[in-house]
Design a protein around this motif. Structure first.
Motif, PDB file in Angstrom:
ATOM      1  N   GLY A  87       0.842  -1.185   0.000  1.00 33.52           N
ATOM      2  CA  GLY A  87       0.000   0.000   0.000  1.00 33.52           C
ATOM      3  C   GLY A  87       0.879   1.238   0.000  1.00 33.52           C
ATOM      4  N   CYS A  88       0.247   2.402   0.095  1.00 30.53           N
ATOM      5  CA  CYS A  88       1.023   3.636   0.133  1.00 30.53           C
ATOM      6  C   CYS A  88       0.254   4.682   0.916  1.00 30.53           C
ATOM      7  CB  CYS A  88       1.367   4.122  -1.277  1.00 30.53           C
ATOM      8  SG  CYS A  88      -0.069   4.451  -2.319  1.00 30.53           S
ATOM      9  N   ALA A  89       0.987   5.694   1.333  1.00 29.79           N
ATOM     10  CA  ALA A  89       0.378   6.789   2.084  1.00 29.79           C
ATOM     11  C   ALA A  89       1.046   8.081   1.656  1.00 29.79           C
ATOM     12  CB  ALA A  89       0.554   6.571   3.590  1.00 29.79           C
ATOM     13  N   ILE A  90       0.325   9.166   1.794  1.00 25.69           N
ATOM     14  CA  ILE A  90       0.895  10.473   1.484  1.00 25.69           C
ATOM     15  C   ILE A  90       0.484  11.448   2.581  1.00 25.69           C
ATOM     16  CG2 ILE A  90      -1.042  11.273   0.062  1.00 25.69           C
ATOM     17  CD1 ILE A  90       1.205  12.506  -1.790  1.00 25.69           C
ATOM     18  N   ALA A  91       1.412  12.313   2.916  1.00 25.96           N
ATOM     19  CA  ALA A  91       1.132  13.394   3.869  1.00 25.96           C
ATOM     20  C   ALA A  91       1.340  14.696   3.120  1.00 25.96           C
ATOM     21  CB  ALA A  91       2.070  13.309   5.068  1.00 25.96           C
ATOM     22  N   VAL A 129      -3.265  13.184   5.785  1.00 27.07           N
ATOM     23  CA  VAL A 129      -2.602  11.923   5.456  1.00 27.07           C
ATOM     24  C   VAL A 129      -3.666  10.981   4.913  1.00 27.07           C
ATOM     25  CG1 VAL A 129      -1.377   9.900   6.357  1.00 27.07           C
ATOM     26  CG2 VAL A 129      -0.799  12.185   7.206  1.00 27.07           C
ATOM     27  N   ALA A 130      -3.397  10.423   3.745  1.00 24.60           N
ATOM     28  CA  ALA A 130      -4.267   9.398   3.166  1.00 24.60           C
ATOM     29  C   ALA A 130      -3.431   8.141   3.000  1.00 24.60           C
ATOM     30  CB  ALA A 130      -4.829   9.847   1.822  1.00 24.60           C
ATOM     31  N   ALA A 131      -3.990   7.008   3.381  1.00 24.44           N
ATOM     32  CA  ALA A 131      -3.297   5.729   3.244  1.00 24.44           C
ATOM     33  C   ALA A 131      -4.241   4.740   2.572  1.00 24.44           C
ATOM     34  CB  ALA A 131      -2.857   5.203   4.616  1.00 24.44           C
ATOM     35  N   VAL A 132      -3.684   3.928   1.667  1.00 27.26           N
ATOM     36  CA  VAL A 132      -4.468   2.973   0.893  1.00 27.26           C
ATOM     37  C   VAL A 132      -3.711   1.658   0.850  1.00 27.26           C
ATOM     38  CG1 VAL A 132      -5.427   2.466  -1.386  1.00 27.26           C
ATOM     39  CG2 VAL A 132      -5.373   4.806  -0.579  1.00 27.26           C
ATOM     40  N   LEU A 133      -4.442   0.560   1.006  1.00 34.23           N
ATOM     41  CA  LEU A 133      -3.841  -0.761   0.850  1.00 34.23           C
ATOM     42  C   LEU A 133      -4.231  -1.340  -0.503  1.00 34.23           C
ATOM     43  CD1 LEU A 133      -4.335  -2.343   4.388  1.00 34.23           C
ATOM     44  CD2 LEU A 133      -2.393  -1.048   3.470  1.00 34.23           C
ATOM     45  N   ALA A 139      -7.735   4.962   4.561  1.00 29.59           N
ATOM     46  CA  ALA A 139      -7.993   5.773   5.750  1.00 29.59           C
ATOM     47  C   ALA A 139      -7.418   7.157   5.530  1.00 29.59           C
ATOM     48  CB  ALA A 139      -7.364   5.129   6.985  1.00 29.59           C
ATOM     49  N   CYS A 140      -8.025   8.154   6.181  1.00 27.72           N
ATOM     50  CA  CYS A 140      -7.521   9.523   6.127  1.00 27.72           C
ATOM     51  C   CYS A 140      -7.495  10.100   7.538  1.00 27.72           C
ATOM     52  CB  CYS A 140      -8.407  10.407   5.260  1.00 27.72           C
ATOM     53  SG  CYS A 140      -8.429   9.947   3.517  1.00 27.72           S
TER      54      CYS A 140
END
Length: 178
Positions: A87-91, A129-133, A139-140
């Motif tokens: 997955g990935c996440a961005i801030a 912050v958004a995270a996706v698997l 989730a945000c």
């Protein structure tokens, strides 16, 4: 309840972990991208990290090079993660405006709109912050920048909801499509 319980507590915990990590560096940071990788696989490849990683967490966020301040959607559109990335996440720091500001901020001139938003008297600075698997859940988490209280300590408010940034979640999801 049963088998239909929310599958996303793990990704929500990762989003919070990423936000806390970025928050430790203070405000006014460029957007930061994270690969979410298997903690077990990471420890197999780099056993020297054992003391630094939370072995209880199945996934570990791994910071990537800071992103350019350019068009984030365009930058994300050029990213394709290998299958080893779960997955990935961005801030990213954003400006939140009250709904009443929407009418006065219209048009197509992005630079002008950004400046108007940044100068708006009712703006709130925030870190999103958004995270996706890869297998679905997202989730945000958003930290609204607080300003000094009577005793001089800033108070930040944390908001957590999977639908805070649907476009950003979809852009992240697209980076995980094989």
């Amino acid at each position: 309840m049963g088998s239909h319980e929310n599958p996303a507590p793990g990704v929500a915990a990762i989003a919070r972990e990423v936000e806390e990590f970025v928050a430790s560096g203070g405000w006014d940071q460029p957007p930061q991208l994270f690969a979410l990788v298997s903690t077990e696989a990471l420890l197999r490849e780099q056993p020297e990290l054992a003391g630094q990683l939370d072995g209880a967490s199945a996934l570990t966020p791994v910071a990537q090079e800071p992103l350019e301040e350019a068009d984030l959607a365009e930058t994300l559109g050029r990213i394709a993660w290998p299958q080893t990335v779960a997955g990935c996440a961005i801030a990213q720091e954003i400006i939140v405006l009250p709904p009443s500001a929407e009418a006065e901020l219209s048009g197509d001139d992005i630079a002008r709109l950004r400046k108007a938003a940044a100068d708006h008297p009712d703006r709130t600075e925030a870190r999103l912050v958004a995270a996706v698997l890869r297998d679905g859940p997202a989730a945000c988490v958003m930290r609204l920048r607080g300003y000094s209280t009577d005793d001089g300590e800033p108070v930040d408010e944390i908001v957590e909801h999977p639908d805070l940034a649907p476009n950003l979640v979809e852009a992240l999801r697209a980076t995980l499509i094989p």
